[in-house]
Design a protein around this motif. Structure first.
Motif: not given
Length: 619
Positions: A27-46
């Motif tokens: 909801t925050l990093f993803g910004r309502a689906g506008s952030t690519p899933a790959e970017m969200m995954g990279l942020y989490a995995v880091s």
């Protein structure tokens, strides 16, 4: 064999933080689906990758010291999260708390010479989290205002701090410990997906019996606690028995779906059996892995714990990002169960004669009593009534129950809907148990706070979709699966209602179009459904997040299907909070209806506004 209280309480706090981190990611990093899933995954995995650095750190600092320091950081991060009002502070505090929790876990694994007490602590911590989450009715302390949540949090963190400072020094090493530490992450995944997910149990129990849902939640919580009880461990003493049971429960969770009352939904027997058996088997498998023997080095245990948690986050994204990538995800729980089962069997040993604990009957009784006390927290539903001179219809995309600030806001969403005084509510983007969103049942929570019954319509999977809430008599239910559009699937829920002695049809939907509505297959199918419903001689209402506006080519498809727009006289009618004039949420009707008292309050409890209109039949 004793249970390590510091590990059990640390797992409770770490799960608390995870239930903030994962939704904040969306909801925050993803910004309502506008952030690519790959970017969200990279942020989490880091964050999970950085946790590996705790292993070389223990070469220079005693693992016990690292565990205490990281545990205190986890405690402080959780404490700092409580007063946040969402936004970036919530995201970054949750991220920092997660990293501290991962470092704590790695240090505990590195320092734990005998894995059995620590493993029992992990199982007990997950059991306690199940009980607490159910007792809080799925709305964790983090999302609750007032002094009582602060007091309960203070108790939780104080106990963790006391046990943390008493973290025992490394005991005599037992060979084979790395195996079980690799399984902590997969076990957490299985627990969050289904075995300890009380929202799944409540969703399976149905909408008509809240008492049944509470009883099912109590059974799931009791099973989580019983998984470390002597009776369960003696029953499942030989490793192949719980290993087979765990894999079978994962298969039942994945494939045990059915059609219930004409609506594609959860088969309660499959789901509840999978949860109860799976939780018992999961605890026994971890106990077998901890009792196994083999080569061992302290830092190998730490690496195994870090790798297991990395498997957790990769599997979480493998399961949920599969929807965005149009890939199957059934393999995720099955692979996790097979890994846990294989490691449990690989030790080729039975459990020791001495069970992991001797005082579990009182704990089980307390757990069931705590879960049974769920209604005490819910409070009374405020009295209200819809208008008597028209059919009031509301639609609300609730964004998994989270507001624009990233905070869980189902209670505020229910209040906003109550103020609109609807006879019928169509909910879109409703989540009834996703681990990724915190494992709560949006639909049940909102329906109970409105005092309305609900009809559930799964779209993506059994606990993600749309719902229709009403206080009117229901005469028929039919669910139409729409052709594939966006990643989370789409459906049209056709419900027959009796209003003022007249049969009407309400169709609730959340269209998921391709970019720019290049293909009109989905909206054409919805238009056909509306035409066929109108052909039965009933007035028809279509409501929900249609993801289109009057200027889109798909709009003409709906108007050509015989639908009119009762919101048109008050346009511009924005359905997005803030200054945007965008309108993508709609109520459309057949010509028998006229509309008045249109409303779209500018509230930020979701990334959509709730909308409502009062309909009347033409004379």
């Amino acid at each position: 064999m004793r249970i390590r209280g510091d590990v059990a309480l640390g797992v409770v706090v770490l799960v608390d933080v995870l239930r903030v981190f994962l939704p904040s990611l969306i909801t925050l990093f993803g910004r309502a689906g506008s952030t690519p899933a790959e970017m969200m995954g990279l942020y989490a995995v880091s964050w999970f990758l950085v946790a590996f650095l705790a292993v070389p750190l223990t070469r220079y600092v005693r693992p016990r010291t690292v565990a205490i320091g990281a545990g205190l950081a986890l405690l402080l991060a959780r404490l700092a999260l409580q007063p946040t009002s969402g936004g970036d502070p919530q995201l970054y505090l949750a991220s920092a708390g997660l990293l501290a929790g991962l470092v704590w876990l790695v240090a505990i694994a590195t320092d734990a010479g005998d894995a059995r007490p620590a493993t029992a602590g992990v199982i007990t911590g997950l059991a306690a989290s199940t009980v607490i989450h159910a007792a809080l009715d799925g709305i964790d302390l983090m999302w609750r205002p007032g002094p009582l949540p602060w007091a309960l949090l203070a108790v939780e963190l104080t106990l963790f701090g006391i046990f943390l400072l008493r973290t025992p020094a490394a005991g005599e090493a037992r060979p084979g410990a790395p195996r079980v530490w690799l399984l902590v992450g997969p076990a957490l995944l299985l627990w969050g997906l289904y075995t300890g997910n009380t929202a799944h149990a409540q969703a399976a129990a149905g909408s008509s019996a809240p008492a049944v849902a509470a009883i099912v939640a109590a059974l799931v919580a009791a099973a989580a606690v019983l998984s470390v009880a002597p009776s369960a461990q003696l029953l499942l003493r030989r490793a192949p028995i719980p290993a087979v049971a765990l894999v079978a429960s994962a298969a039942a969770f994945t494939f045990g779906k059915a059609t219930v009352d004409g609506v594609h939904g959860v088969a309660p027997g499959w789901t509840i059996a999978a949860q109860v058996i799976g939780q018992l088997a999961l605890g026994a498998c971890l106990a077998h892995a901890a009792a196994a023997s083999g080569p061992d080095r302290p830092r190998r245990r730490g690496l195994a714990a870090a790798a297991g948690m990395l498997l957790f986050v990769v599997s979480v994204f493998g399961y949920y990002a599969a929807y965005d990538l149009y890939l199957p995800n059934q393999w995720v729980p099955l692979c996790a169960a097979l890994l846990v089962a294989a490691v449990a069997v690989a030790g080729r040993t039975g459990l020791p004669r001495e069970p992991y604990g001797r005082r579990f009957p009182p704990v089980v009784a307390a757990a069931v009593a705590l879960v049974a006390a769920v209604p005490l927290w819910q409070g009374a539903v405020p009295g209200w009534a819809p208008p008597g001179d028209g059919l009031r219809v509301a639609a609300y995309n609730i964004r998994m129950g989270y507001g624009e600030s990233g905070r869980l806001s189902v209670e505020q969403q229910a209040d906003a809907l109550r103020a609109l005084r609807p006879h019928v509510v169509v909910l879109s983007e409703a989540d009834r148990g996703w681990l990724l969103n915190g494992g709560h049942d949006d639909v049940r929570l909102i329906a109970e706070r409105l005092g309305m019954r609900f009809i559930w319509a799964p779209a993506t999977d059994e606990v993600w979709g749309d719902a229709l809430l009403t206080d009117l008599p229901v005469t028929s239910v039919r669910n139409h699966v729409l052709v594939r559009g966006g990643p989370t699937g789409a459906q049209a829920l056709e419900v027959g209602l009796r209003w003022q002695g007249r049969d009407i049809t309400v169709i609730g939907t959340h269209l998921q179009p391709p970019p720019g509505w290049r293909e009109l297959d989905q909206v054409e199918q919805l238009g056909r459904i509306a035409r066929e419903a109108a052909g039965k001689g009933r007035p028809v209402v279509v409501a929900g997040d249609l993801n289109l506006g009057p200027a889109d080519p798909a709009w003409r498809v709906l108007t050509d299907s015989g639908l009119t727009d009762p919101l048109a006289p008050v346009r511009p009618f924005p359905t997005v909070p803030g200054g945007s004039a965008e309108q993508i949420d709609h109520v459309l009707v057949t010509p028998e209806f006229t509309g008045r008292d249109q409303a779209n309050p500018d509230v930020s409890h979701s990334d959509h506004r709730p909308i409502a209109v009062t309909l009347a039949l033409r004379p």
